[in-house]
Design a protein around this motif. Structure first.
Motif, mmCIF file in Angstrom:
data_model
loop_
_atom_site.group_PDB
_atom_site.id
_atom_site.type_symbol
_atom_site.label_atom_id
_atom_site.label_comp_id
_atom_site.label_asym_id
_atom_site.label_seq_id
_atom_site.Cartn_x
_atom_site.Cartn_y
_atom_site.Cartn_z
ATOM 1 N N LEU A 363 -45.592 23.768 -24.572
ATOM 2 C CA LEU A 363 -45.299 22.700 -23.422
ATOM 3 C C LEU A 363 -44.973 21.302 -24.000
ATOM 4 C CD1 LEU A 363 -48.104 23.341 -21.020
ATOM 5 C CD2 LEU A 363 -45.900 24.143 -20.833
ATOM 6 N N ASP A 531 -50.163 22.974 -15.854
ATOM 7 C CA ASP A 531 -49.283 23.045 -17.214
ATOM 8 C C ASP A 531 -48.441 21.747 -17.378
ATOM 9 O OD1 ASP A 531 -47.717 23.002 -15.193
ATOM 10 O OD2 ASP A 531 -46.298 24.660 -15.626
ATOM 11 N N ASN A 532 -49.075 20.796 -16.950
ATOM 12 C CA ASN A 532 -48.229 19.621 -17.191
ATOM 13 C C ASN A 532 -48.289 18.847 -18.890
ATOM 14 O OD1 ASN A 532 -47.875 19.156 -14.558
ATOM 15 N ND2 ASN A 532 -48.586 17.237 -14.250
ATOM 16 N N GLY A 534 -49.852 19.782 -22.711
ATOM 17 C CA GLY A 534 -50.222 20.880 -23.571
ATOM 18 C C GLY A 534 -51.069 20.011 -24.718
ATOM 19 N N ASN A 572 -50.283 27.533 -20.036
ATOM 20 C CA ASN A 572 -49.462 27.710 -21.031
ATOM 21 C C ASN A 572 -48.598 29.179 -20.994
ATOM 22 O OD1 ASN A 572 -47.501 27.174 -23.129
ATOM 23 N ND2 ASN A 572 -49.025 26.289 -24.365
ATOM 24 N N LYS A 580 -45.877 33.808 -16.742
ATOM 25 C CA LYS A 580 -46.527 32.695 -16.034
ATOM 26 C C LYS A 580 -47.701 33.195 -15.073
ATOM 27 C CE LYS A 580 -42.370 29.797 -15.582
ATOM 28 N NZ LYS A 580 -41.427 28.950 -14.638
#
Length: 930
Positions: A363, A531-532, A534, A572, A580
């Motif tokens: 990410l 998942d904003n 990493g 992730n 996903k």
């Protein structure tokens, strides 16, 4: 046991908290956020207020002392005053203000306040503010960089509080002075040994950063280069050209105060080489040679695709050229590059440095596609040499500190800091930690990801490592942006201002591994945002430098080659082969397990507070939202709320707080949220009722409508309204043990979120009944066609349905009807001298559009002039309409329109303030009541 309701479950002074939070984002010198970079760090003012309000009883919990509603409200106002003083940055170390807050906490906790735990401590804001309030602070995080930051904030300072510095210069100056305030002693030593490192480094590698001679127009003489500006290059694919073409996003270096300065590429056709000359004054700078569509050759104009650029990068054929230099003169001087300066930099051979690999996919990473696969490739050879030199000097400085500490009288033992030591060896470890942070922070400003915007733009200007085509290389030995000692000084200022009071703890472990203690903690936390970000992959950038410097000091923190990732709680997909669904299940199960454990160890007398800032519209197509189905749900919100509810929590309060930077995920002026929702949670009662779908919807309609009205009156930004609605909506949902669907199955969180969104739409639909007919037409037309043309017949039918006429709307200047087509007037087409006093057409639509245009063209002062003429009723109605128009625009993907309405609401407090100023200066005014 009867639980006393806490202040946070009843009321908060949101306006003052948000005001100070917004102000805090622009504070730098001495602010703890400058100790070390961490992503999505929560503001201290917010954390302080939330902790205080979570511990202090609401007056309604003491009917014997406050028997009436009036008495309770009076007491709340007194507590609000304490919070108002407490959240101000300048009061952070004000003994009177902080002391008053501590006394209130002691009063509500029977003189025995509980410890505070943040199991996802990140940048350490929550533990730090707990310590400031006189509480024992515990912060834990699986990420060793986060754990180390928290140690540096809450664990190290109390260990050495009150001790004078040990460096010989300070000892000679202070004589027999035995005690210093707080952490001032260790801060002074950080400065001294940081300066010692700087001088040592200058002797070793200073010759690699030569001065330049200024031309006469800039004062002549020698000057120090503060930055070298470079561009990556590739060979032009055109066989008839083949020049080493620069990849430059923009050639403009400065446009401040009309002083336009740029780089002009000059082609030496004989040598088939581009030379670069700095120009200023008259003339037009050339366009950059690379953008999102690809590149173009500076000589032959051949378009170059990203596929070619990536292939060249993977073949290790990306080069670099010096574009310009920035030097210190009477003012900042931009100079054309010199061959000597370029050759000195390119001849450097870097030995040492990290030999670790970047993740293949992660990410926030895009650079691997260009052949950058190792951490060392993020730096030039000269930057690598500088960083390894300073890194080695941290170890040498540590030994010097230990010797000086023994000479100053500290116990000459071998007990290290990590084992609880407080003698000379542990003190040397502590100073080395802050010096290592200075090197680590320098890496953030000494990489080829750093851009130039009038100063060095650091690597992590965003929560990502993007490709940077033209980059800036700082001079560690200058006094400008990116210099080493400036970083040391900023760290020392932070250390100097830390509370350094009651002992605290920063620990590396995940939220499931926290051991239950005899004294149950109050838990306040900011869990990962699905998942904003990493965190683990990003923080490797720092870890690979910290580990060589501090691995022997903190062997348990730096036991692995890179930051541990397998158990990191983030969805992730790259860690699950791109799946996903597997990533979602991993995050959901991990979060539920964490909340289960936290419920077991939490102090039942106090609520759990959870920050969350995942915006509903930051979703993909799989989330269920589309232009035709405007009820999107967020997987991030769904999994976080599902984890809380399945762990047996119910939501007893929700507060929208402005905790996020406006550029959190995207560029400035983009439509991104500024708000976190703070969820206040209690264990769900064993006798929580079951509800039918009808009962849930009825309660939701009643309570959400009032909550939305309160949010609008509190001037929440439209960009945040949908997110803020989740809180009160889920508070209704979570009070039931389950909500039954018509088929008898329990309603999932996703369905509840969709119903909340539907109620938000119904709320706006209900407001349309208060609009004038012309505005109702414009809203309906805008929702269907935006600013596009459509057939007259459709407009005529809609106008009749809304009890108006197309001709009347055209006469009012709201739309244009010609050649069988109709469209709304764009704001730039509106009557420029329109006045609500002088016109018969005072529709709310026109008032809203004119106010938006006034903010865009004349700022808040011009908007205030219009708002004053409208009167408060019409002005407030226009602001309310802006919320509805924002929602329509966002769902249709009309970003500029959405931003315009958002800006009007965000500016409203300033507009009102300026309106009052105008009224005071010119008291006679016609008031329009719609």
């Amino acid at each position: 046991m009867t639980l006393r309701k806490k202040l946070i479950e009843v009321a908060l002074p949101l306006e003052v908290i948000n005001k100070e939070t917004a102000r805090e984002k622009f504070l730098h010198h001495g602010h703890p956020s400058t100790l070390h970079l961490w992503w999505s760090r929560k503001p201290l003012a917010t954390c302080r207020a939330i902790l205080f309000a979570s511990l202090v009883d609401d007056p309604s919990s003491h009917p014997e002392a406050f028997p009436t509603v009036e008495a309770q409200e009076k007491e709340r106002k007194r507590l609000f005053r304490i919070i108002s003083d407490l959240v101000k940055w300048e009061n952070s170390n004000n003994d009177r203000v902080v002391g008053e807050a501590r006394q209130e906490i002691l009063k509500s906790t029977g003189g025995n306040p509980p410890p505070v735990l943040d199991p996802f401590c990140g940048g350490g804001s929550i533990p730090l503010e707990a310590q400031r309030l006189g509480l024992t602070a515990h912060g834990s995080d699986l990420n060793p960089v986060a754990a180390l930051i928290t140690k540096a904030l809450v664990e190290i300072p109390p260990r050495f509080a009150g001790r004078p510095p040990v460096n010989p210069e300070a000892r000679e100056r202070i004589g027999n002075q035995a005690e210093w305030w707080g952490s001032a002693g260790i801060a002074e030593d950080t400065r001294y040994y940081g300066r010692w490192m700087l001088e040592k480094a200058k002797r070793r590698i200073g010759q690699l950063y030569p001065d330049v001679f200024l031309p006469k127009e800039h004062g002549s003489g020698k000057a120090k280069v503060t930055a070298w500006l470079w561009a990556r290059t590739i060979k032009c694919p055109n066989p008839a050209c083949g020049i080493e073409m620069p990849l430059v996003s923009k050639f403009v270096l400065s446009s401040n105060s009309g002083r336009k300065i740029w780089v002009e590429p000059v082609i030496d056709k004989k040598a088939n080489k581009a030379q670069f000359v700095v120009r200023q004054g008259e003339g037009a700078p050339p366009e950059g040679t690379i953008n999102r569509r690809g590149a173009v050759c500076v000589r032959c104009g051949t378009p170059v695709s990203f596929d070619y650029i990536r292939a060249e990068g993977k073949a290790q054929r990306l080069g670099t050229r010096l574009l310009a230099m920035v030097a210190d003169g009477k003012k900042r001087v931009y100079l054309s590059p010199s061959t000597e300066q370029e050759e000195i930099a390119l001849r450097v051979e870097a030995k040492g440095g990290p030999e670790t690999d970047l993740p293949e996919q992660a990410l926030g990473f895009r650079i691997q596609r260009y052949g950058i696969s190792r951490h060392r490739q993020l730096f030039t050879s000269r930057q690598l040499l500088a960083l390894t030199t300073f890194s080695e000097l941290v170890g040498e400085a540590r030994e010097l500190v230990r010797r000086d500490a023994v000479a100053a009288g500290l116990l000459d033992d071998e007990l290290p800091l990590e084992k609880g030591g407080s003698g000379a060896a542990a003190y040397a470890d502590a100073v080395a930690t802050y010096l290592a942070f200075a090197v680590d922070k320098s890496a953030d400003q000494w990489s080829t990801i750093c851009g130039w915007n009038g100063g060095i733009r650091n690597t992590f200007a965003r929560q990502a490592i993007p490709m940077t085509w033209d980059y800036a290389e700082a001079n560690p030995f200058s006094e400008a942006t990116g210099n080493f000692f400036g970083t040391v000084e900023r760290i020392a200022q932070v250390v100097e201002g830390l509370p350094a009071g009651i002992p605290g703890e920063g620990k590396q472990c995940d939220a499931i591994s926290i051991v239950e203690t005899s004294t149950k903690p109050v838990i306040s936390t900011d869990p990962p945002y699905y998942d904003n970000i990493g965190y683990a992959d990003l923080s490797d950038f720092f870890y690979v430098w910290l580990r060589p410097m501090l691995g022997k000091i903190y062997p348990s923190l730096f036991a692995t080659v890179l930051v541990p990732k397998a158990r990191e709680l983030v969805a992730n997909p790259y860690r699950f082969g791109g799946d996903k669904d597997k990533a979602r299940r991993f995050f959901e199960e991990g979060l539920r397990e964490a909340f289960n454990h936290l419920r077991e160890i939490a102090n039942p007398e106090y609520p759990l507070t959870v920050y969350y800032a995942f915006k509903q519209s930051e979703i993909d197509e799989e989330s269920g939202g589309s232009e035709n189905d405007p009820t999107p749900t967020s997987t991030g919100w769904e999994t976080m709320l599902g984890g809380l509810l399945k762990s047996g929590f119910t939501i007893t309060g929700t507060w929208p707080l402005h905790t996020e930077m406006s550029a959190r995920m995207r560029g400035h002026n983009s439509n991104v949220l500024a708000t976190s929702i703070v969820l206040v949670c209690r264990p769900q009662p064993a006798d929580a009722p079951v509800a039918t779908l009808r009962e849930f919807r009825s309660s939701l309609q009643q309570e959400l409508s009032k909550a939305l009205k309160d949010l609008q009156q509190g001037n929440i930004a439209p960009v945040d309204l949908a997110q803020a609605a989740i809180g009160p909506g889920m508070a209704v949902f979570s009070r039931y043990s389950k909500v039954l669907e018509p088929d008898g199955s329990p309603m999932p969180v996703r369905s509840a979120l969709q119903l909340i969104n539907q109620e938000l739409d119904a709320y706006f639909a209900a407001q349309e009944g208060d609009l004038d007919p012309d505005t109702r037409f414009c809203v309906a037309w805008f929702e269907q066609f935006g600013m596009r043309e459509a057939p007259f017949g459709e407009a005529d039918i809609l106008a009749r349905a809304k009890n108006t006429a197309v001709s009347a709307l055209a006469e009012a200047g709201m739309l244009v009807a010609a050649r069988g087509k109709v469209r709304l007037f764009r704001r730039e087409e509106l009557e420029p001298h329109w006045s609500p006093v002088e016109t018969r057409h005072r529709s709310i639509w026109l008032c809203t559009q004119h106010l938006v245009r006034a903010v865009q063209t004349g700022g808040e002062a011009e908007a205030a002039r219009l708002a004053r003429a409208m009167g408060s009723d019409l002005g407030d109605a226009a602001k309310s309409l802006a919320y509805h128009l924002y929602t329509i625009s966002e769902r249709r993907g009309w970003t500029e329109e959405a931003l315009a309405y958002n800006n009007l609401v965000v500016s409203w407090p300033a507009i009102q303030e300026k309106t009052l100023e105008l009224s005071a200066a010119f008291p006679v005014q016609s008031q329009l009541i719609f």
